[in-house]
Design an enzyme around this catalytic site. Structure first.
Site, PDB file in Angstrom:
ATOM      1  N   ASP A   4      50.284  33.060  83.772  1.00  0.00           N
ATOM      2  CA  ASP A   4      50.018  33.960  84.888  1.00  0.00           C
ATOM      3  C   ASP A   4      49.748  35.342  84.343  1.00  0.00           C
ATOM      4  O   ASP A   4      50.427  35.781  83.419  1.00  0.00           O
ATOM      5  CB  ASP A   4      51.235  34.001  85.816  1.00  0.00           C
ATOM      6  CG  ASP A   4      51.187  32.876  86.814  1.00  0.00           C
ATOM      7  OD1 ASP A   4      50.071  32.497  87.212  1.00  0.00           O
ATOM      8  OD2 ASP A   4      52.255  32.361  87.177  1.00  0.00           O
TER       9      ASP A   4
ATOM     10  N   ALA B  55      48.963  39.346 105.699  1.00  0.00           N
ATOM     11  CA  ALA B  55      47.989  38.512 105.009  1.00  0.00           C
ATOM     12  C   ALA B  55      46.661  38.493 105.757  1.00  0.00           C
ATOM     13  O   ALA B  55      45.607  38.309 105.175  1.00  0.00           O
ATOM     14  CB  ALA B  55      48.533  37.092 104.871  1.00  0.00           C
ATOM     15  N   GLN B  56      46.709  38.720 107.095  1.00  0.00           N
ATOM     16  CA  GLN B  56      45.475  38.703 107.883  1.00  0.00           C
ATOM     17  C   GLN B  56      44.654  39.975 107.668  1.00  0.00           C
ATOM     18  O   GLN B  56      43.480  39.922 107.363  1.00  0.00           O
ATOM     19  CB  GLN B  56      45.789  38.555 109.385  1.00  0.00           C
ATOM     20  CG  GLN B  56      46.104  37.130 109.810  1.00  0.00           C
ATOM     21  CD  GLN B  56      47.488  36.720 109.348  1.00  0.00           C
ATOM     22  OE1 GLN B  56      48.437  37.483 109.420  1.00  0.00           O
ATOM     23  NE2 GLN B  56      47.589  35.479 108.849  1.00  0.00           N
ATOM     24  N   THR B  57      45.331  41.135 107.815  1.00  0.00           N
ATOM     25  CA  THR B  57      44.584  42.392 107.706  1.00  0.00           C
ATOM     26  C   THR B  57      44.343  42.779 106.256  1.00  0.00           C
ATOM     27  O   THR B  57      43.365  43.412 105.941  1.00  0.00           O
ATOM     28  CB  THR B  57      45.346  43.548 108.377  1.00  0.00           C
ATOM     29  OG1 THR B  57      46.596  43.689 107.721  1.00  0.00           O
ATOM     30  CG2 THR B  57      45.582  43.269 109.854  1.00  0.00           C
TER      31      THR B  57
ATOM     32  N   SER C  44      47.523  48.084 104.623  1.00  0.00           N
ATOM     33  CA  SER C  44      48.714  48.694 105.183  1.00  0.00           C
ATOM     34  C   SER C  44      48.342  50.152 105.447  1.00  0.00           C
ATOM     35  O   SER C  44      47.248  50.601 105.084  1.00  0.00           O
ATOM     36  CB  SER C  44      49.889  48.588 104.214  1.00  0.00           C
ATOM     37  OG  SER C  44      49.609  49.329 103.051  1.00  0.00           O
TER      38      SER C  44
ATOM     39  N   ASP D  15      56.557  30.052  89.612  1.00  0.00           N
ATOM     40  CA  ASP D  15      57.785  30.308  90.347  1.00  0.00           C
ATOM     41  C   ASP D  15      57.668  29.990  91.827  1.00  0.00           C
ATOM     42  O   ASP D  15      58.642  29.665  92.470  1.00  0.00           O
ATOM     43  CB  ASP D  15      58.248  31.758  90.140  1.00  0.00           C
ATOM     44  CG  ASP D  15      57.116  32.749  90.327  1.00  0.00           C
ATOM     45  OD1 ASP D  15      56.037  32.332  90.789  1.00  0.00           O
ATOM     46  OD2 ASP D  15      57.310  33.932  89.996  1.00  0.00           O
TER      47      ASP D  15
ATOM     48  N   ASP E 178      53.230  26.723  93.357  1.00  0.00           N
ATOM     49  CA  ASP E 178      53.067  26.275  91.978  1.00  0.00           C
ATOM     50  C   ASP E 178      53.600  24.869  91.763  1.00  0.00           C
ATOM     51  O   ASP E 178      53.330  24.253  90.740  1.00  0.00           O
ATOM     52  CB  ASP E 178      53.805  27.218  91.021  1.00  0.00           C
ATOM     53  CG  ASP E 178      53.121  28.574  90.927  1.00  0.00           C
ATOM     54  OD1 ASP E 178      51.887  28.592  91.054  1.00  0.00           O
ATOM     55  OD2 ASP E 178      53.815  29.570  90.731  1.00  0.00           O
TER      56      ASP E 178
END
Lengths: 689, 567
Positions: free
Chosen positions: A306, A378-380, A383, A525, A529
């Site tokens: 990662d 998660a949509q927009t 912030s 984690d 995954d």
């Protein structure tokens, strides 16, 4: 991460009980697991019976055959001792772990935010309970810190006495039962029920009682058993040959030749090597669910790493504000800081800090501004903050552009196509060099872009170079777009990258690599995954990770340090190398042993064969005795090496092999010549033969 | 040793190396079923044979089916040959009027030729009819070599193919080996041998009157054609008792060189076939280099020992090399070289008497065979033999680089290890086991020709030669007794089939494995390091077992000779 205490391999607390279990392991059922040593024990028993017979009937050379008998048994005992020492190190650890598990008392909080608690036994805790752990307390069970910061002594599981910091939120929130809080306090939500905690699993693992042989170990055992059979043929035919030559060879001498020729050194140390390999991982704070996984780690061809946390420092940092035309840097910095005031993510904090340090904009209090924070969703994918009559948004460039295009804010000016193009150009410039652009807009007007930079970890590039030398390909996994990913990949020196990674294409990548015959290791984690962890040949789950991830992987890393994947591979390689090196050494030893015993054995038949006594051993009995003593003592001498493991160097396979062949192959030929001669000098001086 | 001598050895090695690539390329095409320059003539014959036998050439076999076909074919060959020998007195082409061959000798001889050993407890010109020689023995000379080649090809496919289940079709591999490789080369060689003066006739033996007026029978026969396959197929069974020391079977230095080259040609080319099929010719050269190192060491020791001669003779004023048992027309160099070649490969033809070599000169042929004849080795057999050692070498070395051992991307695991160990185990079992019994059996000991360590060497050599499927004899031992005929026969069976079946099992196991791609972490098996490792493994794993027996045989004989004692 303590490898320091591997120096104390022969600790008296381990050695003394091990001496005892060396004898208890003489039980034939235990011995039968090790074909080579079982054979040695069998012939030792046979010669002991013959010795007793001779004792009764009377015979010459009783002293000689007594000594041979003694050393034959020592050979078996030394092998048992080696195994017992390896197990003992685990047992000692298991014992202290067990102590930690039974003696804890927990301060169970009646509600998660309150301060009222009552004392309950640690073993009565259930998943979901919240406990308070204060300075001096033992953490009662595995859990996650939900509030507070504390320094924790994890010596009980890691043996490392330097305290580590555990805090809520972020990578270091997991705590392990049995460890002790040294300062401050934390609230911990319990994540494991009694009996299934990390310590419980660790205890059963380090004790290694039910250790299963790994595939490689099985193959090696076949080779060793085969070589033992070959030497049965070599020695069992000698009496006939001697009869033809008009003489006979005492059985005790044949047994001595046989035992010295069969690969007793590796046979004796094989299981100790396996146990020690697992132990090394445990000391490294990695819990392998099976020995097979450790072996597979040595074979890994492709490492999926990662980006975040492994290749780059976990947090991206704001390093620059790039305003759009007509906007000053100050103006952009001000808006960006306002939008980030309530943003607790490291990225958000770094924006506030940058604005303060570079443009001297002091952080303001949200309350005084009558601001309402608009959290990230998660949509927009944005912030921001709503102030009196004005709204500021920051977020992914495409999200912010979509937002301004739609002209979401009533009365706000719609962004011009020109400024959109300009911001897009700035964003792609940033992405090209591996940065993450965040667009900032106020009331529908694009102000500019914040440049978030990924900081590649120091020294990681060198690690990848080493891995390349080991023949391991590194693939960076990132959610970034391909352009950003390519830039970071180039900076970090990975061989390949997977951009815009999703759980599906991660799994796909693993399957593709495996179809090419490669072994893949990865760490992860999240619950996302889990499928990939299960598919990978070596899946290392982070201890801080989700339960799903931990169950899918075949190793758990207690420190949740993804960089460790590299060390895990090295430990796997080291395990295989140690076996190979000691096998080579064991086989190479035979040359010298032949030169000691053959002239001694056949001297009465053909005195001319004395020429073969190139070591100049003082007499036939002393020669045979020296060989068998050397054969037994070398086991003891190699215990530290088998527990520590052969040093792994990140060089190509060819260079590694020539080095090991030189040390263990050529060394294996030369060392016994010197050793046997030295023992001969000593026992002759002592008048033993 | 002379410069001239070494030049001759160099010429041999040079020509052999030149032959490796073209022959390897041709054989690769043959076994891959590709067109060759002989296809216009031979392809119709090949197709005809398949039609006759009802074989579908595209249908491949699982290793068990392959092994079963092979074993049945060899069993049938054994029964047929046994029948011919027992009934040769009623069969045609028997101008010398040979009677039936005895049951134990027929048993021994039939196994001997089926197992590509050609141990001869008989003298050809005094025992075998032309029919037995040509229809019985020569047929087995062809098909036993073809069998060896088929096994080697099956094993090569296991490494060459990325994955699969079947290792090929035994009938097809065997037919192609015979038809495209052995037959054409033998036809050419036969004509050359005839040109060089080797007889080729169905006529009866010639009676001649010597200058002294005595009557002498001069044995003749279809020698040249027998000779060609005897060498090329590493069979070694001589038409005449004196084998390639007989002037009709080896008239001059040219025929001698041709014969030595024939022994090694196919075996050496197999390393190249391997390299080509796995896609890296260097892999083949690496194997051949390891073989070459062991070969040159052997040649140097024998040549030195024979050229140095016997100190006891020197002290009597008889200076010079050891010419006992050697043909003057070949001399020290060509006899030494021939002895090493014939025992390094599983040929067993001789142009000098190995029993008459100095102790150390005789030691090398013995070691060559005890190592399992992997120094070039028998046709096909040498190759699958060395693969067994490679598996063991790679296993130990592979561990030392910290990976699960793999050879050419195929992982070496418990099953391969089990089979390799089984195959390697059967050689000391047969060689040392039977020797141990024979040396305490008064009836067996009475067969030996010389007392002391030399007599021990005679017995050891006989069983070693049988189990290694070599077929050469040390001389001195009267082996045509029921005991020796039977036990040597069993030794040959063990040495052949207890190696073949595990070798095919390894092929079957490996072919199903996915090939692991190479990386910097893979141990390069085309490097000098690998060559050294392989040589070391062969000497230590293959050789150490025999050290006590060698110490009591040739080694002590040599030491005793230095001390001035003879037997």
């Amino acid at each position: 991460m303590s490898r320091a205490n591997s120096a104390s391999i022969l600790d008296s607390r381990i050695v003394l009980p091990a001496v005892g279990s060396a004898f208890t392991k003489l039980n034939p059922r235990t011995l039968a697991k090790n074909p080579v040593m079982f054979v040695v024990a069998t012939v030792s028993a046979l010669t002991s019976v013959l010795f007793l017979r001779d004792l009764v009937t009377g015979s010459d050379d009783l002293g000689f055959s007594f000594q041979i008998n003694l050393w034959l048994w020592f050979t078996v005992l030394f092998a048992n001792f080696a195994e017992a020492v390896a197990e003992g190190r685990g047992k000692a650890q298991a014992d202290s772990l067990r102590k930690a598990r039974t003696e804890t008392q927990a301060k169970l909080l009646s509600n998660a935010n309150g301060t009222d608690y009552r004392q309950v036994p640690g073993t009565s805790l259930k998943v979901g309970d919240v406990v308070l752990v204060e300075a001096g307390d033992i953490i009662p069970s595995d859990g996650e810190v939900i509030e507070g910061v504390a320094s924790v002594n994890e010596a009980a599981i890691t043996g490392e006495s330097a305290p580590v910091i555990r805090e809520s939120g972020g990578d270091r929130s997991a705590v392990t039962g049995g460890t002790q809080v040294l300062s401050d306090w934390i609230r911990v939500r319990i994540t494991a029920a009694a009996g299934s905690t990390f310590i419980d699993r660790m205890i059963s693992l380090v004790e290694g009682a039910e250790r299963q042989k790994t595939p490689n170990e099985i193959a090696l055992n076949i080779l060793l058993a085969g070589m033992t059979l070959i030497f049965v043929l070599a020695t069992a035919t000698i009496p006939s040959f001697a009869f033809y030559a008009g003489g006979s060879i005492p059985i005790i001498v044949l047994v001595a030749l046989f035992v010295t020729l069969i690969p007793t050194t590796i046979g004796a140390l094989l299981s100790a090597i396996g146990i020690a390999g697992m132990d090394r991982l445990v000391r490294f704070n990695v819990l392998a669910m099976s020995g097979r996984a450790v072996e597979a780690a040595g074979d890994v061809d492709t490492l999926l790493l990662d980006k975040t946390g492994t290749i780059t420092l976990g947090n991206r940092q704001a390093t620059e504000f790039r305003p759009a035309k007509g906007v000053t840097e100050q103006e952009l910095a001000d808006a960006a800081q306002l939008a980030s005031l309530a943003d607790e993510t490291p990225e958000g904090r770094s924006i506030v800090v940058l604005a303060k340090e570079k443009y001297a904009i002091r952080a303001r209090d949200m309350q005084n501004l009558h601001a309402t924070f608009v959290p990230f969703t998660a949509q927009t994918r944005m912030s921001g903050v709503d102030l009196d009559g004005s709204s500021i948004r920051k977020g992914a460039v495409d999200a912010v552009l979509k937002y301004v295009r739609l002209g979401h804010v009533a009365g706000g000016a719609s962004a011009s196509e020109g400024s959109i193009k300009e911001v897009e150009a700035i964003a792609s410039d940033i992405a090209r060099v591996g940065g993450t652009p965040l667009a900032v807009a106020r009331d529908g007007k694009l102000l500019g872009v914040i440049y978030l930079k990924d900081i590649v970890k120091g020294g990681i590039r060198e690690r990848f170079t080493e891995l390349r030398k080991m023949g391991i390909r590194t693939v960076m996994i990132t959610g970034d777009n391909p352009m950003t990913a390519a830039a970071i990949a180039a900076e970090a020196g990975v061989d390949d990258f997977l951009a815009q990674a999703t759980p599906e294409n991660k799994l796909q990548l693993i399957r593709e690599e495996q179809a090419k015959g490669k072994l893949v290791a990865m760490c992860g984690d999240g619950t996302n995954d889990a499928p990939a962890l299960a598919q990978a040949d070596v899946g290392v789950a982070m201890n801080t990770g989700t339960v799903a991830a931990r169950e899918a992987g075949n190793m758990v890393d207690l420190d949740s340090d993804p960089t460790k994947l590299i060390e895990i591979v090295e430990i796997g390689k080291q395990l295989l190398m140690t076996r190979g090196a000691l096998t080579t050494f064991s086989i190479a030893n035979d040359i010298a042993k032949y030169f000691a015993i053959i002239p001694a054995m056949f001297l009465s038949l053909y005195p001319e064969l004395g020429v073969l006594n190139i070591m100049g051993l003082s007499n036939p009995q002393s020669a045979i005795l020296s060989a068998i003593i050397f054969n037994a003592l070398i086991i003891i001498a190699l215990i530290p090496l088998s527990l520590r493991g052969v040093k792994y160097r990140a060089v190509g396979a060819g260079a590694l092999l020539s080095r090991n062949l030189l040390i263990y192959g050529l060394g294996g030929i030369i060392v016994p010549f010197i050793g046997i001669k030295a023992i001969d000098v000593v026992i002759t001086a002592l008048g033993l033969a | 040793m002379t410069l001239n001598g070494w030049l001759q050895i160099l010429v041999f090695c040079g020509i052999l190396i030149i032959l490796v690539k073209p022959l390897g390329a041709y054989m690769t095409r043959v076994f891959s079923g590709e067109r060759t320059f002989l296809s216009p003539v031979l392809a119709p014959v090949e197709r005809g044979l398949y039609t006759l036998a009802g074989t579908n050439e595209r249908e491949e076999q699982h290793w068990t089916a392959y092994a079963f076909a092979l074993l049945m074919f060899n069993l049938a060959g054994f029964l047929m040959l046994y029948g011919i020998l027992r009934f040769q007195y009623v069969l045609p082409f028997n101008p010398a009027g040979m009677s039936a061959v005895g049951p134990d000798l027929s048993f021994n001889t039939a196994i001997s030729f089926v197992a590509n050993t050609n141990w001869q407890s008989y003298g050809g010109e005094s025992t075998m009819s032309y029919f037995s020689q040509m229809v019985g023995l020569a047929v087995q000379n062809f098909v036993s070599s073809a069998t060896g080649m088929a096994i080697a090809i099956g094993l090569i496919r296991a490494f060459a193919r990325a994955s699969g289940k079947s290792i090929g079709n035994f009938w097809v591999d065997m037919t192609r080996a015979t038809l495209y490789i052995l037959l054409p080369i033998c036809i050419v060689l036969t004509l050359v041998y005839v040109y060089l003066g080797v007889p080729q006739t169905f006529g009866a033996y010639v009676r001649a009157t010597t200058l002294e007026g005595a009557q002498q029978t001069i044995a003749l026969g279809p020698v040249a054609s027998q000779l060609a396959i005897k060498m090329l197929g590493t069979n070694g069974g001589g038409f005449f008792n004196a084998n390639s020391a007989h002037p009709f079977e080896n008239p001059d230095s040219i025929s001698n060189m041709l014969q030595m080259l024939s022994i090694f040609a196919i075996g050496a080319a197999f390393t190249n076939v391997f390299g080509r099929m796995v896609g890296n010719q260097r892999q083949g050269w690496a194997i051949l280099s390891a073989m070459g190192i062991l070969f040159i060491i052997g040649v140097a020791v024998v040549y030195w020992a024979e050229a140095s001669g016997n100190p006891i003779m020197h002290s009597l004023g008889l200076q010079g090399a050891n010419m006992e048992g050697k043909e003057v027309r070949f001399g020290i160099v060509m006899s030494s070289l021939f002895a090493v070649i014939t025992t390094a490969a599983s040929c067993g033809a001789v142009n000098a008497m190995h029993g008459s070599f100095t102790a150390l000169g005789g030691l090398i042929p013995l070691i060559n065979m005890q190592l399992g004849e992997v120094i070039v080795g028998g046709v096909g057999a040498g190759f699958y033999g060395i693969i067994l050692f490679i598996i063991i070498a790679i296993f130990v070395a592979g561990l030392m680089v910290g990976r699960t051992p793999e050879y050419l991307g195929k992982k070496i695991e418990a099953k391969e290890m089990k089979m390799a160990v089984l195959a390697i185990l059967c050689l000391p079992l047969a060689m040392l086991g039977f020797t141990a019994i024979a040396t305490v059996l008064p009836s067996a000991v009475s067969s030996i020709g010389t007392a002391g360590p030399h007599g021990f060497s005679e017995i050891l050599y006989a069983y070693t030669s049988a189990a290694a499927n070599n077929g050469s004899a040390f001389g001195g031992l009267s082996a045509n007794t029921p005991w020796f005929n039977t036990t040597l026969g069993l030794g040959m069976l063990m040495g052949r089939f207890l190696v073949i079946v595990p070798a095919l099992a390894i092929a079957g196991s490996l072919i199903g494995k996915k090939r692991v791609p190479t990386s910097a972490g893979t141990f390069p098996t085309d490097s000098g390091l690998f060559v050294g490792l392989l040589v070391g493994t062969i000497l230590i794993v293959g050789g150490l077992t025999f050290l006590p027996s060698l110490a009591l045989g040739p080694v002590v004989e040599h030491l005793v000779m230095i001390a001035g004692q003879t037997f």
